[in-house]
Write a protein that holds these residues in place. Structure first.
Motif, PDB file in Angstrom:
ATOM      1  N   THR A   1       4.890 -12.760 -35.373  1.00  0.00           N
ATOM      2  CA  THR A   1       5.520 -11.606 -35.744  1.00  0.00           C
ATOM      3  C   THR A   1       6.426 -10.144 -35.031  1.00  0.00           C
ATOM      4  O   THR A   1       6.421 -10.986 -34.129  1.00  0.00           O
ATOM      5  CB  THR A   1       4.365 -10.517 -36.284  1.00  0.00           C
ATOM      6  N   PHE A   2       7.201  -9.377 -35.764  1.00  0.00           N
ATOM      7  CA  PHE A   2       7.881  -8.531 -34.829  1.00  0.00           C
ATOM      8  C   PHE A   2       7.167  -7.500 -34.427  1.00  0.00           C
ATOM      9  O   PHE A   2       6.674  -6.557 -34.865  1.00  0.00           O
ATOM     10  CB  PHE A   2       8.960  -8.391 -36.088  1.00  0.00           C
ATOM     11  N   SER A   3       6.579  -8.638 -32.721  1.00  0.00           N
ATOM     12  CA  SER A   3       5.753  -7.334 -32.051  1.00  0.00           C
ATOM     13  C   SER A   3       6.647  -6.479 -31.262  1.00  0.00           C
ATOM     14  O   SER A   3       6.323  -5.014 -30.975  1.00  0.00           O
ATOM     15  CB  SER A   3       5.438  -8.464 -30.431  1.00  0.00           C
ATOM     16  N   GLU A   4       7.768  -5.851 -31.435  1.00  0.00           N
ATOM     17  CA  GLU A   4       8.902  -4.748 -31.111  1.00  0.00           C
ATOM     18  C   GLU A   4       9.873  -4.695 -32.355  1.00  0.00           C
ATOM     19  O   GLU A   4      10.342  -5.790 -32.657  1.00  0.00           O
ATOM     20  CB  GLU A   4       9.396  -5.123 -30.159  1.00  0.00           C
ATOM     21  N   LEU A   5       9.732  -3.803 -32.988  1.00  0.00           N
ATOM     22  CA  LEU A   5      10.903  -3.196 -33.930  1.00  0.00           C
ATOM     23  C   LEU A   5      12.313  -2.862 -33.285  1.00  0.00           C
ATOM     24  O   LEU A   5      12.770  -2.504 -32.280  1.00  0.00           O
ATOM     25  CB  LEU A   5      10.555  -1.977 -34.765  1.00  0.00           C
ATOM     26  N   PRO A   6      13.102  -3.692 -34.152  1.00  0.00           N
ATOM     27  CA  PRO A   6      14.510  -3.377 -33.684  1.00  0.00           C
ATOM     28  C   PRO A   6      15.294  -2.058 -33.905  1.00  0.00           C
ATOM     29  O   PRO A   6      14.449  -1.110 -34.472  1.00  0.00           O
ATOM     30  CB  PRO A   6      15.706  -3.753 -34.696  1.00  0.00           C
ATOM     31  N   PRO A   7      15.930  -1.347 -33.238  1.00  0.00           N
ATOM     32  CA  PRO A   7      16.398   0.136 -33.180  1.00  0.00           C
ATOM     33  C   PRO A   7      16.897   0.557 -34.553  1.00  0.00           C
ATOM     34  O   PRO A   7      17.147  -0.639 -35.374  1.00  0.00           O
ATOM     35  CB  PRO A   7      17.950  -0.420 -32.235  1.00  0.00           C
ATOM     36  N   ASN A   8      16.658   2.259 -34.570  1.00  0.00           N
ATOM     37  CA  ASN A   8      17.250   1.911 -35.885  1.00  0.00           C
ATOM     38  C   ASN A   8      16.231   1.540 -36.855  1.00  0.00           C
ATOM     39  O   ASN A   8      16.555   1.877 -38.379  1.00  0.00           O
ATOM     40  CB  ASN A   8      18.456   2.124 -36.284  1.00  0.00           C
ATOM     41  N   THR A   9      15.477   1.213 -36.935  1.00  0.00           N
ATOM     42  CA  THR A   9      14.071   0.953 -37.711  1.00  0.00           C
ATOM     43  C   THR A   9      13.162   2.030 -38.276  1.00  0.00           C
ATOM     44  O   THR A   9      12.205   2.274 -37.483  1.00  0.00           O
ATOM     45  CB  THR A   9      13.972  -0.373 -38.039  1.00  0.00           C
ATOM     46  N   ARG A  10      12.263   1.329 -39.462  1.00  0.00           N
ATOM     47  CA  ARG A  10      11.418   2.211 -39.930  1.00  0.00           C
ATOM     48  C   ARG A  10      10.267   1.903 -39.822  1.00  0.00           C
ATOM     49  O   ARG A  10       9.918   0.713 -41.015  1.00  0.00           O
ATOM     50  CB  ARG A  10      11.824   3.254 -40.521  1.00  0.00           C
ATOM     51  N   ASN A  11       8.869   1.670 -39.414  1.00  0.00           N
ATOM     52  CA  ASN A  11       7.598   1.025 -38.851  1.00  0.00           C
ATOM     53  C   ASN A  11       6.700   1.485 -40.893  1.00  0.00           C
ATOM     54  O   ASN A  11       6.547   2.442 -40.455  1.00  0.00           O
ATOM     55  CB  ASN A  11       6.577   0.648 -38.536  1.00  0.00           C
ATOM     56  N   LEU A  12       6.912   0.511 -41.369  1.00  0.00           N
ATOM     57  CA  LEU A  12       6.480   1.199 -43.153  1.00  0.00           C
ATOM     58  C   LEU A  12       4.803   0.741 -43.414  1.00  0.00           C
ATOM     59  O   LEU A  12       4.073   1.303 -43.800  1.00  0.00           O
ATOM     60  CB  LEU A  12       7.049   0.102 -43.988  1.00  0.00           C
ATOM     61  N   ALA A  13       4.493  -0.358 -42.606  1.00  0.00           N
ATOM     62  CA  ALA A  13       2.355  -0.851 -42.313  1.00  0.00           C
ATOM     63  C   ALA A  13       2.132  -1.186 -41.947  1.00  0.00           C
ATOM     64  O   ALA A  13       3.176  -1.706 -40.750  1.00  0.00           O
ATOM     65  CB  ALA A  13       2.749  -1.349 -43.951  1.00  0.00           C
ATOM     66  N   GLY A  14       1.091  -1.605 -41.808  1.00  0.00           N
ATOM     67  CA  GLY A  14      -0.275  -1.834 -40.295  1.00  0.00           C
ATOM     68  C   GLY A  14      -1.214  -2.539 -40.890  1.00  0.00           C
ATOM     69  O   GLY A  14      -1.360  -2.051 -41.493  1.00  0.00           O
ATOM     70  N   SER A  15      -2.185  -2.876 -40.251  1.00  0.00           N
ATOM     71  CA  SER A  15      -3.346  -3.729 -40.466  1.00  0.00           C
ATOM     72  C   SER A  15      -4.043  -3.720 -39.070  1.00  0.00           C
ATOM     73  O   SER A  15      -3.331  -3.888 -37.801  1.00  0.00           O
ATOM     74  CB  SER A  15      -3.395  -4.944 -40.726  1.00  0.00           C
TER      75      SER A  15
END
Length: 238
Positions: free
Chosen positions: A142-156
């Motif tokens: 999975t993407f353990s670290e989001l890229p810069p200038n992105t927004r997390n939308l969901a989690g589990s």
């Protein structure tokens, strides 16, 4: 509108997205990249959909076409295309945008709940989504670290970052809202070696018993695509 999708294995196709595109009379094209087929020119499509697959984004020695695909995805994002990534496709997007893709602490395989961000409905493409949904998962990375200038939308519980957006053009989903029943059965057939006994991995019987969840997932995938199409048309007018 012209939709192009990249497929990494024969059995992971865009599922309900194909049906939606046909209902809206959109033009569909594809690259079966695992067969060595060439990618199109950026002028030849409007939306790019990057599908899943059993390989990992860092296995370029084993799958040399991954290098070419990453460049192509990066070019598509830079060109302002609508880019949608699913599972492996989402991880490839995360990688080219500067995120970090690693092995998740546990595999997620089967029908599992995801919780969406509290302010998700403020994002136009997701204005109709609920706060929680049962979705289909099949991933170890999975993407353990989001890229810069992105927004997390969901989690589990099993994977804290399940989806993200980069502006209004790029959308990445770790889970499968698009998946067809036939693809689920093919995954059970061709990727059974990936199944485990962890807390977030279900048995083949449990997966097949819960196929009715497909109806709700497909409903919201179509809602997302409808909203995204409206947004992109407004952008074209402006």
């Amino acid at each position: 509108m012209r939709l192009h999708y990249i497929q990494h294995v024969p059995f992971e196709h865009p599922g309900i997205i194909l049906e939606w595109a046909q209902e809206h009379n959109h033009v569909l094209s594809d690259t079966q990249i695992y067969q060595g087929y060439p990618l199109p020119s950026q002028e030849d499509f409007d939306w790019l959909i990057v599908m899943g697959g059993p390989m990992n984004i860092y296995e370029e020695d084993k799958y040399p076409w991954l290098k070419q695909e990453k460049v192509f995805i990066s070019q598509s994002i830079a060109a302002g295309k609508i880019v949608i990534g699913i599972c492996l496709g989402a991880q490839l997007i995360a990688d080219v945008l500067g995120g970090k893709v690693t092995t998740n602490r546990e595999k997620e395989i089967g029908w599992l709940p995801v919780s969406f961000a509290e302010d998700l409905q403020k994002i136009p493409a997701f204005s109709d989504f609920p706060r929680q949904m049962i979705v289909f998962q099949w991933h170890g990375d999975t993407f353990s670290e989001l890229p810069p200038n992105t927004r997390n939308l969901a989690g589990s519980e099993g994977c804290r970052q399940q989806a993200f957006t980069h502006g209004q053009n790029v959308y990445a989903f770790q889970f499968h809202l698009e998946i067809a029943e036939s693809t689920i059965k093919d995954l059970l057939l061709h990727c059974s070696d990936e199944m485990t006994t962890g807390d977030y991995s279900q048995t083949p019987k449990a997966i097949l018993n819960n196929l009715p969840y497909l109806k709700q997932m497909h409903k919201y995938m179509k809602k997302f695509l409808d909203r995204l199409e409206s947004i992109s048309k407004i952008g074209e007018i402006q």
